[in-house]
Design a protein around this motif. Structure first.
Motif, PDB file in Angstrom:
ATOM      1  N   MET A 160       0.818  -1.218   0.000  1.00  0.00           N
ATOM      2  CA  MET A 160       0.000   0.000   0.000  1.00  0.00           C
ATOM      3  C   MET A 160       0.849   1.265   0.000  1.00  0.00           C
ATOM      4  SD  MET A 160      -3.382  -0.637   2.249  1.00  0.00           S
ATOM      5  CE  MET A 160      -2.526  -0.991   3.759  1.00  0.00           C
ATOM      6  N   GLN A 202      -0.246   3.892  -2.508  1.00  0.00           N
ATOM      7  CA  GLN A 202      -1.478   4.592  -2.100  1.00  0.00           C
ATOM      8  C   GLN A 202      -1.168   5.646  -1.029  1.00  0.00           C
ATOM      9  OE1 GLN A 202      -1.461   1.145  -2.648  1.00  0.00           O
ATOM     10  NE2 GLN A 202      -2.471   1.553  -4.586  1.00  0.00           N
ATOM     11  N   CYS A 245       0.540   8.534  -2.847  1.00  0.00           N
ATOM     12  CA  CYS A 245      -0.425   9.323  -3.631  1.00  0.00           C
ATOM     13  C   CYS A 245      -1.301  10.172  -2.710  1.00  0.00           C
ATOM     14  CB  CYS A 245      -1.324   8.417  -4.460  1.00  0.00           C
ATOM     15  SG  CYS A 245      -0.478   7.630  -5.801  1.00  0.00           S
ATOM     16  N   ARG A 255      -5.280  13.411 -18.751  1.00  0.00           N
ATOM     17  CA  ARG A 255      -4.616  12.502 -17.802  1.00  0.00           C
ATOM     18  C   ARG A 255      -3.140  12.398 -18.159  1.00  0.00           C
ATOM     19  NH1 ARG A 255      -8.011   8.173 -15.566  1.00  0.00           N
ATOM     20  NH2 ARG A 255      -6.568   6.599 -16.310  1.00  0.00           N
ATOM     21  N   ILE A 304      -4.580  12.131  -7.796  1.00  0.00           N
ATOM     22  CA  ILE A 304      -3.363  11.358  -8.067  1.00  0.00           C
ATOM     23  C   ILE A 304      -3.614   9.911  -7.671  1.00  0.00           C
ATOM     24  CG2 ILE A 304      -0.889  11.131  -7.613  1.00  0.00           C
ATOM     25  CD1 ILE A 304      -0.896  14.140  -6.957  1.00  0.00           C
ATOM     26  N   THR A 305      -3.520   9.026  -8.645  1.00  0.00           N
ATOM     27  CA  THR A 305      -3.744   7.605  -8.373  1.00  0.00           C
ATOM     28  C   THR A 305      -2.541   6.806  -8.854  1.00  0.00           C
ATOM     29  OG1 THR A 305      -4.869   7.340 -10.490  1.00  0.00           O
ATOM     30  CG2 THR A 305      -6.258   7.774  -8.591  1.00  0.00           C
ATOM     31  N   SER A 306      -2.505   5.558  -8.432  1.00  0.00           N
ATOM     32  CA  SER A 306      -1.420   4.682  -8.865  1.00  0.00           C
ATOM     33  C   SER A 306      -2.019   3.361  -9.354  1.00  0.00           C
ATOM     34  CB  SER A 306      -0.459   4.436  -7.706  1.00  0.00           C
ATOM     35  OG  SER A 306       0.523   3.524  -8.106  1.00  0.00           O
ATOM     36  N   PRO A 307      -2.556   3.365 -10.587  1.00  0.00           N
ATOM     37  CA  PRO A 307      -3.221   2.148 -11.078  1.00  0.00           C
ATOM     38  C   PRO A 307      -2.285   0.949 -11.089  1.00  0.00           C
ATOM     39  CG  PRO A 307      -3.576   4.000 -12.566  1.00  0.00           C
ATOM     40  CD  PRO A 307      -2.521   4.414 -11.603  1.00  0.00           C
ATOM     41  N   SER A 308      -2.830  -0.196 -10.666  1.00  0.00           N
ATOM     42  CA  SER A 308      -1.976  -1.391 -10.594  1.00  0.00           C
ATOM     43  C   SER A 308      -1.965  -2.146 -11.920  1.00  0.00           C
ATOM     44  CB  SER A 308      -2.449  -2.295  -9.464  1.00  0.00           C
ATOM     45  OG  SER A 308      -3.808  -2.603  -9.634  1.00  0.00           O
ATOM     46  N   GLU A 309      -2.733  -1.667 -12.913  1.00  0.00           N
ATOM     47  CA  GLU A 309      -2.778  -2.371 -14.199  1.00  0.00           C
ATOM     48  C   GLU A 309      -1.517  -2.103 -15.016  1.00  0.00           C
ATOM     49  OE1 GLU A 309      -6.436  -1.555 -16.212  1.00  0.00           O
ATOM     50  OE2 GLU A 309      -7.309  -3.219 -15.084  1.00  0.00           O
ATOM     51  N   VAL A 342      -1.344  -1.804 -18.352  1.00  0.00           N
ATOM     52  CA  VAL A 342      -1.610  -0.811 -19.401  1.00  0.00           C
ATOM     53  C   VAL A 342      -2.358   0.370 -18.782  1.00  0.00           C
ATOM     54  CG1 VAL A 342      -2.704  -0.405 -21.639  1.00  0.00           C
ATOM     55  CG2 VAL A 342      -1.784  -2.663 -21.086  1.00  0.00           C
ATOM     56  N   ILE A 346      -4.059   4.022 -19.352  1.00  0.00           N
ATOM     57  CA  ILE A 346      -4.597   4.913 -20.387  1.00  0.00           C
ATOM     58  C   ILE A 346      -4.369   6.356 -19.934  1.00  0.00           C
ATOM     59  CG2 ILE A 346      -6.684   5.589 -21.656  1.00  0.00           C
ATOM     60  CD1 ILE A 346      -6.099   2.723 -22.241  1.00  0.00           C
ATOM     61  N   LEU A 388      -6.635   4.090   2.957  1.00  0.00           N
ATOM     62  CA  LEU A 388      -5.638   3.461   2.072  1.00  0.00           C
ATOM     63  C   LEU A 388      -6.183   2.177   1.462  1.00  0.00           C
ATOM     64  CD1 LEU A 388      -2.312   3.951   4.064  1.00  0.00           C
ATOM     65  CD2 LEU A 388      -3.202   5.300   2.192  1.00  0.00           C
ATOM     66  N   ARG A 411      -8.329   3.316  -1.334  1.00  0.00           N
ATOM     67  CA  ARG A 411      -7.502   3.790  -2.454  1.00  0.00           C
ATOM     68  C   ARG A 411      -6.922   2.607  -3.223  1.00  0.00           C
ATOM     69  NH1 ARG A 411      -4.889   8.536  -3.822  1.00  0.00           N
ATOM     70  NH2 ARG A 411      -5.679  10.328  -2.707  1.00  0.00           N
ATOM     71  N   PHE A 412      -6.510   1.589  -2.479  1.00  0.00           N
ATOM     72  CA  PHE A 412      -5.958   0.389  -3.117  1.00  0.00           C
ATOM     73  C   PHE A 412      -7.014  -0.241  -4.029  1.00  0.00           C
ATOM     74  CE2 PHE A 412      -4.736  -4.044  -3.426  1.00  0.00           C
ATOM     75  CZ  PHE A 412      -3.356  -3.979  -3.583  1.00  0.00           C
ATOM     76  N   ILE A 472      -9.559   1.301  -5.495  1.00  0.00           N
ATOM     77  CA  ILE A 472      -9.734   2.165  -6.675  1.00  0.00           C
ATOM     78  C   ILE A 472      -8.601   1.900  -7.668  1.00  0.00           C
ATOM     79  CG2 ILE A 472      -9.743   4.567  -7.492  1.00  0.00           C
ATOM     80  CD1 ILE A 472     -12.111   4.362  -5.770  1.00  0.00           C
ATOM     81  N   ASP A 473      -7.370   1.848  -7.177  1.00  0.00           N
ATOM     82  CA  ASP A 473      -6.217   1.654  -8.056  1.00  0.00           C
ATOM     83  C   ASP A 473      -6.246   0.275  -8.732  1.00  0.00           C
ATOM     84  OD1 ASP A 473      -5.293   4.156  -7.524  1.00  0.00           O
ATOM     85  OD2 ASP A 473      -3.781   3.554  -6.061  1.00  0.00           O
ATOM     86  N   ALA A 474      -6.800  -0.708  -8.017  1.00  0.00           N
ATOM     87  CA  ALA A 474      -6.866  -2.064  -8.590  1.00  0.00           C
ATOM     88  C   ALA A 474      -8.040  -2.222  -9.557  1.00  0.00           C
ATOM     89  CB  ALA A 474      -6.987  -3.096  -7.468  1.00  0.00           C
ATOM     90  N   ARG A 489     -11.707   3.744 -15.785  1.00  0.00           N
ATOM     91  CA  ARG A 489     -11.330   4.674 -16.862  1.00  0.00           C
ATOM     92  C   ARG A 489     -12.453   5.671 -17.092  1.00  0.00           C
ATOM     93  NH1 ARG A 489      -8.716   0.120 -20.873  1.00  0.00           N
ATOM     94  NH2 ARG A 489      -7.085  -0.425 -19.418  1.00  0.00           N
TER      95      ARG A 489
END
Lengths: 209, 258
Positions: free
Chosen positions: A1, A4, A7, A35, A58-63, A65, A67, B57, B60-61, B63-65, B69
């Motif tokens: 985490m 997160q 961010c 973005r 501000i996010t930290s996408p775990s994917e 790819v 966009i 947190l 947030r985790f 949302i990030d997972a 889009r």
């Protein structure tokens, strides 16, 4: 985490700064629906920055790819050089910067960061009153002037040392040569001492006959 | 077979768990409703106190997972006071839509008031709905989340099937829920905290120690990580995975509909 937490902290600080800077607030709407993805080598994860209704997200996408309108891969040290547009080509050529997508979006976000201008005395005044603020700022200015003087003094002393005094300082090879000379003198004096002792002994023997 | 699976199988088909109590299935819904009517007003402050703010947190985790889009349609099921909805609403943009659904009207009202006060109105809808019988067409949502809600659902299998139905092909479900800590030492410390400190905190702040006693008991009765993963697979979800957060106190399960 950790991403997160990072961010969350950065987002809170950025939004607090924006709320205190009217010029930055005015610039936010131009980033609507835009973005920016940033991958900093030191962090090891990607950040996606966007804005919604006057707030930065501000996010930290775990994917794998992500966009985004623009994706930047760089390091924290190279990030500082991004402000200078003339440096961009050099950074890209040296693999310190990789940009995909619309560069204009990255520049708009950079311009947003540059526009942060907080009127600290006015903000401080709202919390601790005008007299305390005045005293604190006067104290701050004095401390700053003092620090500037100390910095100039150190810089001047250092220059003097480099230009004049360092040339007078005995160098390491000179010290080594001096030590070797002393060793040689010691050796010679020992030899003379032994020779004197031998002659004295011979003289004594001759006298005793 | 895990302890929880044994507990489940021992329970009569017409009965279910309400914390450590075994109650009639028809009664659980109203009993859970009673708990949440009681705690709704103090829900956010209690979440911050109970988790020392870490629930932010965890969310947030989630949302990030989620891989959300712009333009996505999101269902925040058992969304309570709307923490996930607020963030999703900002991320899906004007073209997207978020539906905050909760079976409990008090929670829904608190959530709606909170989000409106924050100026989040343009792409959020509110629906009072039972997770077991979702009032939406098939293949409607890109993402469905259920955070700290599944353990209160009377028939979890029915709820998972209902969620599967409303997800679009390629859509994903994220279940954020209390789970089983991985380390025995943490488990013991967590038990002590849940049964000795939590109800007292609830009594002091929300003036309702019983509801927080139920919270602690319902967490222990909830399926562990592997059991919930199997339940999701049985409902039709594929590529099902989970991440333990804070040593497994909470787990985020994710599954896709293809």
């Amino acid at each position: 985490m950790h991403p997160q937490l990072f961010c969350s902290v950065v987002e809170s600080i950025a939004n607090a700064a924006i709320s205190l800077s009217p010029a930055t607030k005015e610039k936010l709407p131009m980033l609507d629906e835009k973005r920016l993805a940033v991958h900093l080598q030191e962090l090891g994860f990607s950040l996606v920055i966007s804005q919604d209704q006057g707030k930065l997200l501000i996010t930290s996408p775990s994917e794998d790819v992500i966009i985004a309108d623009c994706t930047i891969s760089t390091s924290v040290s190279a990030l500082k050089e991004l402000k200078n547009e003339q440096q961009l080509t050099a950074l890209i050529k040296t693999d310190k910067l990789d940009i995909e997508g619309d560069m204009k979006v990255a520049q708009q976000f950079a311009s947003l960061a540059d526009s942060v201008d907080i009127d600290w005395p006015a903000e401080l005044e709202r919390h601790i009153g005008d007299i305390a603020t005045h005293k604190l700022i006067t104290l701050g200015k004095k401390a700053s002037a003092k620090a500037e003087f100390v910095k100039t003094q150190i810089s001047s002393d250092a220059s003097e040392y480099v230009v004049y005094e360092q040339q007078l300082v005995v160098t390491q090879p000179e010290i080594q040569g001096w030590v070797e000379d002393i060793d040689e003198v010691t050796k010679q004096s020992t030899t003379i001492e032994q020779r004197i002792a031998q002659l004295t002994e011979r003289l004594n023997r001759l006298k005793s006959r | 077979m895990s302890e929880q699976q044994q507990n489940n199988s021992e329970t009569n088909e017409q009965q279910t768990h309400f914390g450590y109590q075994t109650v009639d299935k028809n009664d659980k819904e109203s009993m859970v409703a009673g708990v949440f009517h009681s705690v709704a007003q103090q829900y956010d402050i209690m979440n911050d106190l109970m988790s020392f703010g870490v629930h932010r947190l965890w969310k947030r985790f989630t949302i990030d997972a989620s891989g959300v889009r712009p333009g996505n349609k999101v269902l925040d099921l058992a969304g309570g006071t709307g923490d996930l909805t607020a963030k999703f609403s900002q991320l899906v943009g004007k073209e997207g839509q978020v539906i905050l659904a909760d079976i409990n009207s008090s929670m829904l009202n608190v959530g709606r008031d909170k989000l409106r006060d924050r100026g989040l109105v343009q792409n959020i809808e509110y629906v009072q709905a039972n997770a077991e019988y979702l009032p939406f067409d098939d293949n409607t949502f890109n993402i469905v989340t259920i955070a700290f809600g599944l353990r209160n659902v009377t028939n979890k299998d029915n709820a998972l099937k209902s969620i599967f139905r409303v997800l679009k092909p390629g859509g994903r479900l994220l279940v954020l829920e209390f789970s089983k800590p991985e380390q025995e030492l943490l488990n013991k410390a967590y038990d002590f905290y849940s049964f000795n400190i939590l109800p007292k905190m609830g009594e002091f702040v929300a003036k309702d120690g019983d509801s927080y006693q139920y919270l602690a008991e319902s967490i222990r009765m909830h399926p562990d990580q592997e059991t919930l993963k199997s339940m999701m697979e049985n409902a039709g979800f594929e590529q099902t995975t989970y991440n333990n957060l804070t040593g497994g106190i909470v787990a985020l399960h994710k599954g896709y509909k293809f």
